[in-house]
Design a protein around this motif. Structure first.
Motif, PDB file in Angstrom:
ATOM      1  N   ASN A   1       0.828  -1.208   0.000  1.00  0.00           N
ATOM      2  CA  ASN A   1       0.000   0.000   0.000  1.00  0.00           C
ATOM      3  C   ASN A   1       0.865   1.262   0.000  1.00  0.00           C
ATOM      4  OD1 ASN A   1      -2.359  -1.525   0.033  1.00  0.00           O
ATOM      5  ND2 ASN A   1      -2.375  -1.616   2.268  1.00  0.00           N
ATOM      6  N   TYR A   2       1.970   1.231   0.792  1.00  0.00           N
ATOM      7  CA  TYR A   2       2.855   2.400   0.815  1.00  0.00           C
ATOM      8  C   TYR A   2       3.409   2.686  -0.586  1.00  0.00           C
ATOM      9  CZ  TYR A   2       2.972   1.836   5.926  1.00  0.00           C
ATOM     10  OH  TYR A   2       2.639   1.741   7.253  1.00  0.00           O
ATOM     11  N   LEU A   3       3.864   1.639  -1.254  1.00  0.00           N
ATOM     12  CA  LEU A   3       4.482   1.819  -2.573  1.00  0.00           C
ATOM     13  C   LEU A   3       3.453   2.209  -3.632  1.00  0.00           C
ATOM     14  CD1 LEU A   3       6.996  -1.191  -2.556  1.00  0.00           C
ATOM     15  CD2 LEU A   3       7.482   1.217  -2.097  1.00  0.00           C
ATOM     16  N   SER A   4       2.278   1.564  -3.565  1.00  0.00           N
ATOM     17  CA  SER A   4       1.241   1.919  -4.562  1.00  0.00           C
ATOM     18  C   SER A   4       0.759   3.344  -4.359  1.00  0.00           C
ATOM     19  CB  SER A   4       0.071   0.927  -4.475  1.00  0.00           C
ATOM     20  OG  SER A   4      -0.536   0.980  -3.196  1.00  0.00           O
ATOM     21  N   ASP A   5       0.732   3.821  -3.108  1.00  0.00           N
ATOM     22  CA  ASP A   5       0.340   5.218  -2.857  1.00  0.00           C
ATOM     23  C   ASP A   5       1.359   6.180  -3.474  1.00  0.00           C
ATOM     24  OD1 ASP A   5      -1.883   4.434  -1.501  1.00  0.00           O
ATOM     25  OD2 ASP A   5      -1.041   4.721   0.504  1.00  0.00           O
ATOM     26  N   ILE A   6       2.639   5.856  -3.361  1.00  0.00           N
ATOM     27  CA  ILE A   6       3.683   6.710  -3.947  1.00  0.00           C
ATOM     28  C   ILE A   6       3.549   6.728  -5.467  1.00  0.00           C
ATOM     29  CG2 ILE A   6       6.182   6.899  -4.321  1.00  0.00           C
ATOM     30  CD1 ILE A   6       6.556   5.840  -1.478  1.00  0.00           C
TER      31      ILE A   6
ATOM     32  N   HIS B   1      13.542  15.837  -6.805  1.00  0.00           N
ATOM     33  CA  HIS B   1      14.763  16.132  -6.065  1.00  0.00           C
ATOM     34  C   HIS B   1      14.450  16.436  -4.604  1.00  0.00           C
ATOM     35  CE1 HIS B   1      18.812  17.551  -5.322  1.00  0.00           C
ATOM     36  NE2 HIS B   1      18.301  18.699  -4.838  1.00  0.00           N
ATOM     37  N   ASN B   2      13.387  17.196  -4.387  1.00  0.00           N
ATOM     38  CA  ASN B   2      12.986  17.530  -3.020  1.00  0.00           C
ATOM     39  C   ASN B   2      12.525  16.304  -2.227  1.00  0.00           C
ATOM     40  OD1 ASN B   2      13.578  20.238  -3.399  1.00  0.00           O
ATOM     41  ND2 ASN B   2      11.489  20.749  -4.096  1.00  0.00           N
ATOM     42  N   VAL B   3      11.835  15.390  -2.940  1.00  0.00           N
ATOM     43  CA  VAL B   3      11.395  14.138  -2.284  1.00  0.00           C
ATOM     44  C   VAL B   3      12.612  13.354  -1.790  1.00  0.00           C
ATOM     45  CG1 VAL B   3      10.339  11.896  -2.682  1.00  0.00           C
ATOM     46  CG2 VAL B   3       9.198  13.967  -3.511  1.00  0.00           C
ATOM     47  N   ILE B   4      13.633  13.255  -2.625  1.00  0.00           N
ATOM     48  CA  ILE B   4      14.848  12.518  -2.251  1.00  0.00           C
ATOM     49  C   ILE B   4      15.532  13.167  -1.068  1.00  0.00           C
ATOM     50  CG2 ILE B   4      17.136  11.814  -3.045  1.00  0.00           C
ATOM     51  CD1 ILE B   4      14.869  10.197  -4.251  1.00  0.00           C
ATOM     52  N   ASN B   5      15.617  14.475  -1.075  1.00  0.00           N
ATOM     53  CA  ASN B   5      16.254  15.187   0.044  1.00  0.00           C
ATOM     54  C   ASN B   5      15.497  14.946   1.351  1.00  0.00           C
ATOM     55  OD1 ASN B   5      18.305  16.205  -1.529  1.00  0.00           O
ATOM     56  ND2 ASN B   5      17.257  18.150  -1.967  1.00  0.00           N
ATOM     57  N   HIS B   6      14.167  15.015   1.246  1.00  0.00           N
ATOM     58  CA  HIS B   6      13.348  14.778   2.436  1.00  0.00           C
ATOM     59  C   HIS B   6      13.547  13.336   2.947  1.00  0.00           C
ATOM     60  CE1 HIS B   6      10.090  15.334   5.255  1.00  0.00           C
ATOM     61  NE2 HIS B   6       9.458  14.255   4.768  1.00  0.00           N
TER      62      HIS B   6
ATOM     63  N   ASP C   1       4.844  13.496   1.902  1.00  0.00           N
ATOM     64  CA  ASP C   1       3.968  13.169   3.034  1.00  0.00           C
ATOM     65  C   ASP C   1       3.789  11.662   3.226  1.00  0.00           C
ATOM     66  OD1 ASP C   1       3.622  15.907   3.321  1.00  0.00           O
ATOM     67  OD2 ASP C   1       1.842  15.946   2.014  1.00  0.00           O
ATOM     68  N   LEU C   2       4.133  10.898   2.176  1.00  0.00           N
ATOM     69  CA  LEU C   2       3.956   9.431   2.247  1.00  0.00           C
ATOM     70  C   LEU C   2       5.211   8.699   2.723  1.00  0.00           C
ATOM     71  CD1 LEU C   2       2.111   8.924  -1.174  1.00  0.00           C
ATOM     72  CD2 LEU C   2       1.064   9.192   1.100  1.00  0.00           C
ATOM     73  N   LEU C   3       6.322   9.420   2.824  1.00  0.00           N
ATOM     74  CA  LEU C   3       7.602   8.775   3.124  1.00  0.00           C
ATOM     75  C   LEU C   3       7.758   8.381   4.591  1.00  0.00           C
ATOM     76  CD1 LEU C   3      10.098  10.901   0.989  1.00  0.00           C
ATOM     77  CD2 LEU C   3       9.043   8.698   0.446  1.00  0.00           C
ATOM     78  N   ASN C   4       7.149   9.133   5.494  1.00  0.00           N
ATOM     79  CA  ASN C   4       7.376   8.889   6.919  1.00  0.00           C
ATOM     80  C   ASN C   4       7.014   7.458   7.357  1.00  0.00           C
ATOM     81  OD1 ASN C   4       8.253   9.917   9.505  1.00  0.00           O
ATOM     82  ND2 ASN C   4       6.099   9.731  10.108  1.00  0.00           N
TER      83      ASN C   4
END
Length: 625
Positions: free
Chosen positions: A549-554, A598-603, A565-568
């Motif tokens: 579910n986490y991966l499909s949401d991304i 790029h911002n997603v990776i940094n976060h 917001d989905l990474l945590n």
């Protein structure tokens, strides 16, 4: 009430006439009563007292010739022979004092006297050996008389010892008459022989009680001597029999006879039937034979199972679980060995258990080799044969685990051997499980490799093949006992989840809007189906279920900037995911470069740093290449 061995004899040998040397003449020592060997009630066996009395007047003043004395001995005229021997001894004594005899003549008489005594002793031994009842009274009389004359010139030593040797030889004669078939003539040759041997001993000692005791004085301890001689002779006889014993049942028979079957009233009065060291040799030989027998029986188990594989027989089921008879057969065999020996010797029964458990270790290797060799062809045949191959593996996983559980009862006796067996069984069952796992992988991997492609997005064909095979194994694993079933199900669950996710990392396909949403929906549905299958199978890896579910949401997120917001929860629950792996997931969603990405990776990098080593025991992404 049974009489004692000597109770039927009244006053036998109360006093024997003694002859002493005094001034070169023999004088009769006064005696209270003449010797009477039997009571008056035993008239049929009564012997007159007169024939046993050695009177001084009966000793000839001049002995008869050596040839005549020899003749007396040979014709059983022991009284005449002995009186003349006494006369010859007196004559020799007088000659030795210098009454007209040359040295040559003295030497000749000494030699004649010695030869005659040897002949007399030999004759007496034959009489004792043959139990000639009427002559035994003379034998006993002469022995006692000679024992009283040990200090006189010409006296011969060891009369009592010679008598016992003669008794022993007579016992040997009795034992040698007991029939002894060869193994070829009679499979129960030893049991039959020992039964007859025991009867022969009892009958012979009964004869001693009823017929021979009255011929001896009490101090001869006749019954006790015969018992002792039987012990000695039977013991030596058994040592010879051991050389003929090669089969386990005959060792049992022999040890049972020694420890239990040999007449107990005889054992109570004497030493053990055979020396402890000889008994231990027999016990050792028995244990060695038993080990060989056990090894042969284990080979027979393999031969039986080979017939099952050859004929493609379906395994048996017990309470719904696949099983063979191999574990129960082995346990029953060990228990029977121990039980049989415990009846003979409790310690011996315990000592065979470690030997059996040690013999199982090479058996596992042998079984595994034969099993692999004779069942591998099933994998190249049809689907039914493949299922049978799986069933066989489950069967022996169950059986050997059951064997491991059943030998726990021996832990107090031989903990080292039990622990080693546990390790061997665990190794074998792990390899059998791994074989199942390898086969499962070989079946599903070709279809898993087609996931996360353009074809996968268009059709469910490959996924259905994977689901079908999982369902097949679901039914089969229900016939496997815990804990092996749980381990196998978890391994399968982990592999499918890892292989499914790893397809995202291989960059085989990149979605374009709105296909990323379609991919997310498909992935969520398929992950849900996998969860359903593995829940039904009983997987305990609950921590894997949220990942899909986490991966499909991304993948399905409409705006990249919102992916942060989905990474945590992803990083929190699966902290071993790497930046490279997250980048691969983002590339599957859209392989284009953007500032949002790029911002997603940094976060993600910040979250990883803050998460530290949380949940490191749950390794997942680390195992994805």
């Amino acid at each position: 009430m049974e009489k004692s061995p000597t109770s039927n004899v009244k006053g036998v040998f109360r006093r024997l006439s003694l002859f002493r040397k005094s001034d070169g003449h023999l004088k009769q020592k006064p005696s209270k009563k003449a010797w009477k060997p039997f009571s008056s009630e035993e008239k049929e066996e009564e012997v007159t007292t007169e024939k046993f009395e050695f009177k001084a007047t009966e000793i000839p003043l001049k002995p008869c010739s050596v040839m005549q004395i020899q003749n007396y001995i040979q014709t059983d005229m022991l009284k005449q022979a002995y009186l003349n021997l006494l006369s010859l001894r007196l004559e020799l004594e007088r000659s030795a004092k210098g009454e007209g005899a040359s040295q040559a003549n003295l030497d000749k008489k000494e030699k004649d006297l010695s030869l005659l005594y040897d002949t007399l002793r030999a004759k007496m031994s034959v009489i004792v050996r043959n139990s000639n009842k009427e002559l035994l009274v003379y034998v006993a009389h002469i022995i006692l008389e000679e024992e009283k004359r040990q200090g006189e010139p010409g006296a011969m030593q060891g009369w009592r010892e010679a008598w016992r040797d003669a008794v022993l030889n007579g016992v040997w004669d009795t034992l040698e008459k007991v029939p002894l078939d060869s193994r070829e003539q009679n499979a129960s040759w030893l049991a039959v022989h020992l039964e007859l041997l025991g009867k022969a001993v009892v009958d012979d000692l009964d004869r001693v009680k009823t017929e021979l005791l009255s011929s001896y004085p009490e101090d001869f301890k006749v019954y006790e001597t015969y018992v002792s001689c039987h012990h000695e002779a039977v013991g030596e006889h058994l040592k010879k029999l051991v050389e003929k014993v090669t089969e386990l049942k005959d060792y049992y028979t022999l040890l049972e006879f020694i420890t239990h079957s040999y007449p107990s009233d005889l054992k109570d009065q004497q030493r053990t039937l055979i020396k402890e060291e000889d008994l231990n040799k027999i016990k050792t030989a028995c244990c060695e034979c038993q080990k060989g027998d056990f090894k042969l029986e284990l080979e027979n188990f393999i031969m039986f199972e080979k017939e099952v594989w050859k004929k493609k027989k379906s395994p048996d089921r017990t309470d719904g679980f696949l099983t063979s008879k191999i574990d129960m057969g082995i346990c029953q065999l060990i228990a029977s060995y121990a039980g049989n020996l415990e009846k003979i010797d409790k310690n011996l029964g315990k000592s065979i258990i470690p030997s059996c458990l040690e013999e199982l270790n090479p058996f596992y290797t042998r079984f595994e080799e034969e099993f692999s060799q004779h069942t591998v062809s099933l994998l190249t045949s049809d689907l039914l044969d493949c299922c049978l191959w799986v069933e066989y593996h489950i069967t022996y996983i169950n059986s050997f685990n059951s064997l491991k559980e059943n030998v726990q009862c021996y832990k107090d006796i031989c903990s080292a051997q039990v622990e080693k067996l546990e390790k061997e069984v665990d190794g074998l069952t792990q390899r059998l499980r791994q074989a199942l796992m390898d086969h499962f992988i070989s079946e599903v991997k070709p279809y898993m490799d087609n996931m996360m492609t353009k074809k996968w997005l268009k059709t469910d064909e490959d996924f259905k093949e994977v689901a079908s095979r999982i369902e097949n194994y679901s039914g089969l694993t229900k016939s496997m006992r815990a804990p092996s079933a749980q381990i196998l199900v978890n391994d399968m669950h982990y592999y499918v989840a890892k292989e499914y996710v790893s397809q995202l990392m291989k960059k085989k396909y990149s979605c374009k809007k709105p296909k990323n949403e379609d991919a997310a929906i498909k992935m969520r549905e398929q992950w849900k189906e996998l969860k359903k299958l593995f829940v039904e199978m009983g997987s305990s890896l609950n921590w894997l279920y949220p990942l899909g579910n986490y991966l499909s949401d991304i993948i399905g997120m409409e705006f990249k900037k919102n992916i942060k917001d989905l990474l945590n929860p992803l990083v929190s629950n699966y902290p071993d995911i790497s930046k490279k792996q997250l980048s691969a997931v983002l590339s599957f969603r859209d392989n284009g470069f953007s500032l949002e990405k790029h911002n997603v990776i940094n976060h993600f990098t910040v979250l990883k740093r803050d998460a530290g080593n949380t949940n490191q025991e749950r390794s997942f992404f680390t195992n994805i290449e």
